[in-house]
Write a protein that holds these residues in place. Structure first.
Motif, PDB file in Angstrom:
ATOM      1  N   LEU A  21       9.973   6.618 -17.301  1.00 59.87           N
ATOM      2  CA  LEU A  21       9.590   6.453 -15.893  1.00 59.87           C
ATOM      3  C   LEU A  21       8.484   5.413 -15.767  1.00 59.87           C
ATOM      4  CD1 LEU A  21       9.046   9.992 -14.352  1.00 59.87           C
ATOM      5  CD2 LEU A  21      10.725   8.331 -13.631  1.00 59.87           C
ATOM      6  N   PHE A  25       8.663   1.918 -13.840  1.00 59.65           N
ATOM      7  CA  PHE A  25       7.729   1.704 -12.720  1.00 59.65           C
ATOM      8  C   PHE A  25       7.023   0.361 -12.877  1.00 59.65           C
ATOM      9  CE2 PHE A  25       4.103   2.397  -9.940  1.00 59.65           C
ATOM     10  CZ  PHE A  25       4.662   3.140  -8.908  1.00 59.65           C
ATOM     11  N   VAL A  30       9.483   1.365  -8.947  1.00 63.04           N
ATOM     12  CA  VAL A  30      10.321   2.462  -8.444  1.00 63.04           C
ATOM     13  C   VAL A  30      10.309   3.582  -9.478  1.00 63.04           C
ATOM     14  CG1 VAL A  30      11.907   1.011  -7.108  1.00 63.04           C
ATOM     15  CG2 VAL A  30      12.391   1.468  -9.524  1.00 63.04           C
ATOM     16  N   PHE A  31      10.775   4.749  -9.065  1.00 62.83           N
ATOM     17  CA  PHE A  31      10.969   5.824 -10.030  1.00 62.83           C
ATOM     18  C   PHE A  31      12.406   5.750 -10.523  1.00 62.83           C
ATOM     19  CE2 PHE A  31       7.843   7.763  -6.981  1.00 62.83           C
ATOM     20  CZ  PHE A  31       6.738   7.651  -7.827  1.00 62.83           C
ATOM     21  N   SER A  32      12.541   5.507 -11.806  1.00 61.58           N
ATOM     22  CA  SER A  32      13.853   5.366 -12.399  1.00 61.58           C
ATOM     23  C   SER A  32      13.668   5.563 -13.897  1.00 61.58           C
ATOM     24  CB  SER A  32      14.398   3.961 -12.105  1.00 61.58           C
ATOM     25  OG  SER A  32      15.596   3.754 -12.811  1.00 61.58           O
ATOM     26  N   LEU A 105       0.651   6.992 -19.267  1.00 58.47           N
ATOM     27  CA  LEU A 105       1.317   8.080 -18.549  1.00 58.47           C
ATOM     28  C   LEU A 105       2.021   9.078 -19.467  1.00 58.47           C
ATOM     29  CD1 LEU A 105       2.597   5.939 -15.560  1.00 58.47           C
ATOM     30  CD2 LEU A 105       0.792   7.654 -15.500  1.00 58.47           C
TER      31      LEU A 105
ATOM     32  N   MET B   4      11.301   8.202  -1.793  1.00 57.42           N
ATOM     33  CA  MET B   4      11.255   9.430  -2.614  1.00 57.42           C
ATOM     34  C   MET B   4      12.603  10.145  -2.760  1.00 57.42           C
ATOM     35  SD  MET B   4       8.262   9.369  -3.667  1.00 57.42           S
ATOM     36  CE  MET B   4       7.656  10.917  -4.328  1.00 57.42           C
ATOM     37  N   THR B  62       9.902  12.125 -10.246  1.00 57.16           N
ATOM     38  CA  THR B  62       8.907  11.065 -10.069  1.00 57.16           C
ATOM     39  C   THR B  62       7.809  11.161 -11.128  1.00 57.16           C
ATOM     40  OG1 THR B  62       7.417  12.309  -8.643  1.00 57.16           O
ATOM     41  CG2 THR B  62       9.300  11.237  -7.587  1.00 57.16           C
ATOM     42  N   LEU B  63       6.831  10.316 -10.997  1.00 56.68           N
ATOM     43  CA  LEU B  63       5.739  10.294 -11.977  1.00 56.68           C
ATOM     44  C   LEU B  63       4.686  11.379 -11.757  1.00 56.68           C
ATOM     45  CD1 LEU B  63       5.146   6.486 -12.634  1.00 56.68           C
ATOM     46  CD2 LEU B  63       5.503   8.242 -14.377  1.00 56.68           C
ATOM     47  N   GLU B 201      17.451   4.842  -8.557  1.00 61.25           N
ATOM     48  CA  GLU B 201      16.004   4.645  -8.476  1.00 61.25           C
ATOM     49  C   GLU B 201      15.506   5.152  -7.132  1.00 61.25           C
ATOM     50  OE1 GLU B 201      16.245   0.379  -9.001  1.00 61.25           O
ATOM     51  OE2 GLU B 201      15.864   0.098  -6.855  1.00 61.25           O
ATOM     52  N   LEU B 202      14.229   5.528  -7.118  1.00 57.83           N
ATOM     53  CA  LEU B 202      13.612   6.038  -5.898  1.00 57.83           C
ATOM     54  C   LEU B 202      12.476   5.113  -5.514  1.00 57.83           C
ATOM     55  CD1 LEU B 202      13.223   9.702  -7.225  1.00 57.83           C
ATOM     56  CD2 LEU B 202      15.140   8.815  -5.873  1.00 57.83           C
ATOM     57  N   GLU B 203      12.475   4.706  -4.272  1.00 62.32           N
ATOM     58  CA  GLU B 203      11.409   3.813  -3.817  1.00 62.32           C
ATOM     59  C   GLU B 203      10.266   4.611  -3.214  1.00 62.32           C
ATOM     60  OE1 GLU B 203      12.973   0.694  -1.400  1.00 62.32           O
ATOM     61  OE2 GLU B 203      14.455   0.142  -2.931  1.00 62.32           O
ATOM     62  N   LEU B 204       9.126   3.965  -3.120  1.00 64.04           N
ATOM     63  CA  LEU B 204       7.982   4.616  -2.495  1.00 64.04           C
ATOM     64  C   LEU B 204       7.220   3.586  -1.675  1.00 64.04           C
ATOM     65  CD1 LEU B 204       5.268   5.240  -5.215  1.00 64.04           C
ATOM     66  CD2 LEU B 204       7.348   4.001  -5.670  1.00 64.04           C
ATOM     67  N   PRO B 207       3.311   1.570  -4.009  1.00 61.40           N
ATOM     68  CA  PRO B 207       3.319   1.802  -5.460  1.00 61.40           C
ATOM     69  C   PRO B 207       1.941   1.636  -6.106  1.00 61.40           C
ATOM     70  CG  PRO B 207       5.111   0.342  -4.828  1.00 61.40           C
ATOM     71  CD  PRO B 207       4.271   0.532  -3.610  1.00 61.40           C
ATOM     72  N   GLU B 208       1.203   0.634  -5.665  1.00 64.49           N
ATOM     73  CA  GLU B 208      -0.083   0.386  -6.308  1.00 64.49           C
ATOM     74  C   GLU B 208      -1.062   1.538  -6.102  1.00 64.49           C
ATOM     75  OE1 GLU B 208      -2.432  -3.455  -5.827  1.00 64.49           O
ATOM     76  OE2 GLU B 208      -0.335  -4.112  -6.052  1.00 64.49           O
ATOM     77  N   PHE B 210      -0.289   4.489  -5.269  1.00 61.25           N
ATOM     78  CA  PHE B 210       0.245   5.671  -5.930  1.00 61.25           C
ATOM     79  C   PHE B 210      -0.174   5.695  -7.395  1.00 61.25           C
ATOM     80  CE2 PHE B 210       3.297   7.478  -8.843  1.00 61.25           C
ATOM     81  CZ  PHE B 210       3.324   8.792  -8.406  1.00 61.25           C
ATOM     82  N   LEU B 211       0.034   4.577  -8.064  1.00 67.41           N
ATOM     83  CA  LEU B 211      -0.234   4.539  -9.506  1.00 67.41           C
ATOM     84  C   LEU B 211      -1.696   4.853  -9.805  1.00 67.41           C
ATOM     85  CD1 LEU B 211       1.125   4.054 -12.218  1.00 67.41           C
ATOM     86  CD2 LEU B 211       0.462   1.649 -12.053  1.00 67.41           C
ATOM     87  N   ASP B 214      -2.193   8.511  -9.217  1.00 69.32           N
ATOM     88  CA  ASP B 214      -1.437   9.313 -10.180  1.00 69.32           C
ATOM     89  C   ASP B 214      -2.131   9.321 -11.547  1.00 69.32           C
ATOM     90  OD1 ASP B 214       0.977  10.882 -10.735  1.00 69.32           O
ATOM     91  OD2 ASP B 214       1.441   9.273 -12.138  1.00 69.32           O
ATOM     92  N   MET B 215      -2.668   8.179 -11.933  1.00 69.01           N
ATOM     93  CA  MET B 215      -3.341   8.129 -13.234  1.00 69.01           C
ATOM     94  C   MET B 215      -4.614   8.975 -13.228  1.00 69.01           C
ATOM     95  SD  MET B 215      -2.525   4.577 -15.135  1.00 69.01           S
ATOM     96  CE  MET B 215      -3.169   3.383 -14.030  1.00 69.01           C
ATOM     97  N   LEU B 218      -3.419  12.540 -13.404  1.00 70.87           N
ATOM     98  CA  LEU B 218      -2.928  12.892 -14.729  1.00 70.87           C
ATOM     99  C   LEU B 218      -4.090  13.194 -15.680  1.00 70.87           C
ATOM    100  CD1 LEU B 218      -0.567  13.291 -16.715  1.00 70.87           C
ATOM    101  CD2 LEU B 218      -0.669  10.851 -17.221  1.00 70.87           C
TER     102      LEU B 218
END
Ligand code: SF4
Ligand code: SF4
Ligand code: SF4
Lengths: 113, 427
Positions: A21, A25, A30-32, A105, B4, B62-63, B201-204, B207-208, B210-211, B214-215, B218
């Motif tokens: 993932l 990304f 994207v999530f894939s 990640l 999503m 997702t992540l 694939e899933l778009e959002l 992204p920036e 989010f990342l 998310d980090m 995590l």
């Protein structure tokens, strides 16, 4: 720059797939799971799993037995073309230009920066 | 729905053999977010066609850590009421990435079939030669037939085919969180299996941002779960793992989960063998601690683990089989489990979960881990994040989850909105 042996600790891996993932990304935001340079290899019934990373002219395998480059496997499979293992059609790892997202990640620190 | 989700609902009509694609509207997701709440809305919509809904949660695939859940919703043969079963491992993400966020399976097929979903394509295929096979044979067959080891399979064994009340949906080779006899519904519908491959694939929205978030998240998640494995969960559940250790091969995790609570055990090969040997079937995944405990109360550990494999193969709930078992010798135990799966066998007195806790429409995926367990489970089943992880990580709070919904969609939804979706499930 690309993934090296020292970046992988296979026995810490749990087969969760977050690295796939992460790399997808990085490539496409994207999530894939299929855009990544890193790919899980699993024999589920045996609980045998590890990761493969597409690097320049080579595959870097991080498996329970150890870590090795597999240039021969890579080449012979490459000749199979489109029907070969999908990893051979993927982009080569470039350490995400320094970001190393799969390491950031990976929840188990099985891939390390 | 642009973000999503893949954007499609698949409606399968088993009577006519036709499938129909319905757009997943943003309005629908704003109202229900996803998972069990969306499944319930779809259940209501298709109620008169005896539906079973398989759905993905908002974050599934997702992540966001632990985003492994898919949810099955149907009227339970065990309780007679609409219920939700969590499907962890890799089922939910594979479903969403197959192109179909939700699948509504209506009616009953005349002949045995299996469903094959991939790349926004859905096929209903004949399963005559699969009927009668155990779940391990079925998954092997489908992965071979469809040419991909990563195909995720939801299937039934003899118990489901014979519509035994506590027949369980089996995920690839292993027991699932289905505590409601949904395996019997597959059997009734003449559906042997659902096979999925998700290459989408899933778009959002951002992204920036989010990342970055998310980090940060995590980091906190890793701190909270640090070192937690099956031992932690067993202690919470009050279950003894005595005797298990010599069999443990490696701890494994579901999709993108930092808390590997599912040990794989080997009994047909030394458990410390790490390479891939010629032993094709060295052991089994322990995915239901209550199931293991139900057997282990009466049987020694090795026989218990082999009994778990047998339950997976015939597709019966491990807690139910473990509660019924009378024999103690391996061969007798395996024979006895076989005797539980003909249609006339009656398992109705056995509750496949911890009797002291009223799980309502949720069954027991794992022990109650927090005081606000019902709400946790509801959030988990709506958003697609494993309830075990949600309980282990206080940082995965409602506020944080709502913030993540907004970063990925560009919405400005609130905790109150999440609460109101949750209340659709738990009142
Ligand atoms: S380091 Fe970056 S490019 Fe290389 S495999 Fe990991 S995520 Fe992909
Ligand atoms: S993210 Fe880490 S633990 Fe998960 S599969 Fe990849 S290497 Fe293994
Ligand atoms: S906590 Fe356990 S059951 Fe839940 S997603 Fe992680 S590994 Fe799977």
């Amino acid at each position: 720059m690309q993934m090296e042996k020292k970046n992988i600790e296979p026995m810490k891996c749990t087969g969760c797939g977050a690295c796939e993932l992460a790399c997808s990304f990085y490539r496409d935001e994207v999530f894939s799971t299929i855009r990544s340079s890193v790919m899980m290899h699993k024999e589920e019934k045996k609980n045998y799993f590890g990761i493969m990373v597409k690097v320049v002219d080579d595959l870097l395998l991080g498996r329970p037995e150890g870590i090795e480059f597999d240039s021969e496997g890579s080449k012979s499979k490459e000749q199979e073309g489109a029907s070969g293992k999908p990893i051979l059609m993927r982009e080569e790892c470039d350490m995400c230009k320094g970001k190393v997202l799969c390491a950031k990640l990976c929840p188990m620190e099985s891939i390390i920066e | 729905m642009d973000y999503m989700y893949s954007g499609l609902i698949l409606v399968v009509d088993l009577e006519s053999g036709e499938t129909e694609e319905v757009d997943l509207e943003e309005e629908f997701i704003r109202e229900n977010l996803g998972g069990a709440a969306a499944n319930l809305a779809l259940y209501e919509e298709y109620k008169d066609r005896d539906p079973m809904i398989l759905g993905s949660g908002f974050f599934t695939g997702t992540l966001i850590s632990g985003s492994a859940l898919g949810i099955a919703t149907a009227k339970s043969p065990v309780t007679g009421k609409v219920a939700h079963s969590p499907l962890a491992w890799f089922f939910g993400p594979e479903l969403k990435l197959s192109g179909y966020d939700f699948v509504v399976i209506c009616g009953k097929s005349e002949k045995p079939v299996y469903l094959w979903l991939h790349d926004e394509m859905a096929d209903i295929k004949e399963a005559g030669e699969l009927w009668g096979k155990d779940t391990w044979e079925t998954t092997d067959f489908l992965r071979n037939e469809l040419g991909d080891d990563r195909v995720q399979v939801l299937t039934i064994g003899k118990a489901g085919e014979n519509q035994v009340k506590n027949a369980q949906l089996i995920n690839n080779y292993w027991g699932s969180g289905d505590k409601f006899g949904f395996g019997a519904i597959f059997g009734k519908k003449n559906v042997k299996a659902l096979a999925l491959r998700g290459m989408g694939e899933l778009e959002l929205d951002d992204p920036e941002a989010f990342l970055e978030k998310d980090m940060e998240l995590l980091g906190k998640v890793k701190e909270s779960v640090s070192g937690k494995k099956v031992e932690w969960l067993a202690e919470k559940a009050g279950i003894s793992l005595e005797g298990l250790d010599p069999f443990i091969h490696r701890n494994t995790a579901c999709f993108n989960c930092p808390l590997p609570c599912r040990p794989y055990v080997k009994y047909n090969e030394v458990s410390t063998v790490m390479s891939s040997t010629r032993v094709a079937e060295p052991g089994v995944l322990v995915s239901d601690l209550y199931g293991m405990a139900a057997f282990n109360k009466k049987l020694d550990m090795e026989v218990s683990l082999r009994a778990i494999e047998k339950c997976c193969r015939v597709g019966i709930d491990q807690v139910v089989a473990g509660s019924l078992i009378k024999n103690t010798e391996l061969d007798d135990v395996l024979r006895e489990i076989d005797s539980m799966v003909p249609g006339e066998s009656d398992t109705s007195d056995i509750k496949p979960w911890d009797k002291d806790f009223d799980y309502g429409a949720f069954g027991s995926f794992c022990p109650p881990l927090t005081d606000d367990w019902k709400e946790k489970v509801a959030i988990s089943y709506i958003l697609g994040i494993c309830p075990i992880l949600l309980s282990a990580v206080p940082e995965l709070s409602k506020e944080v989850l709502v913030e993540m919904i907004n970063v990925t969609t560009g919405w400005d939804t609130t905790v109150e909105n999440l609460d109101s979706v949750v209340s659709k499930l738990i009142g």
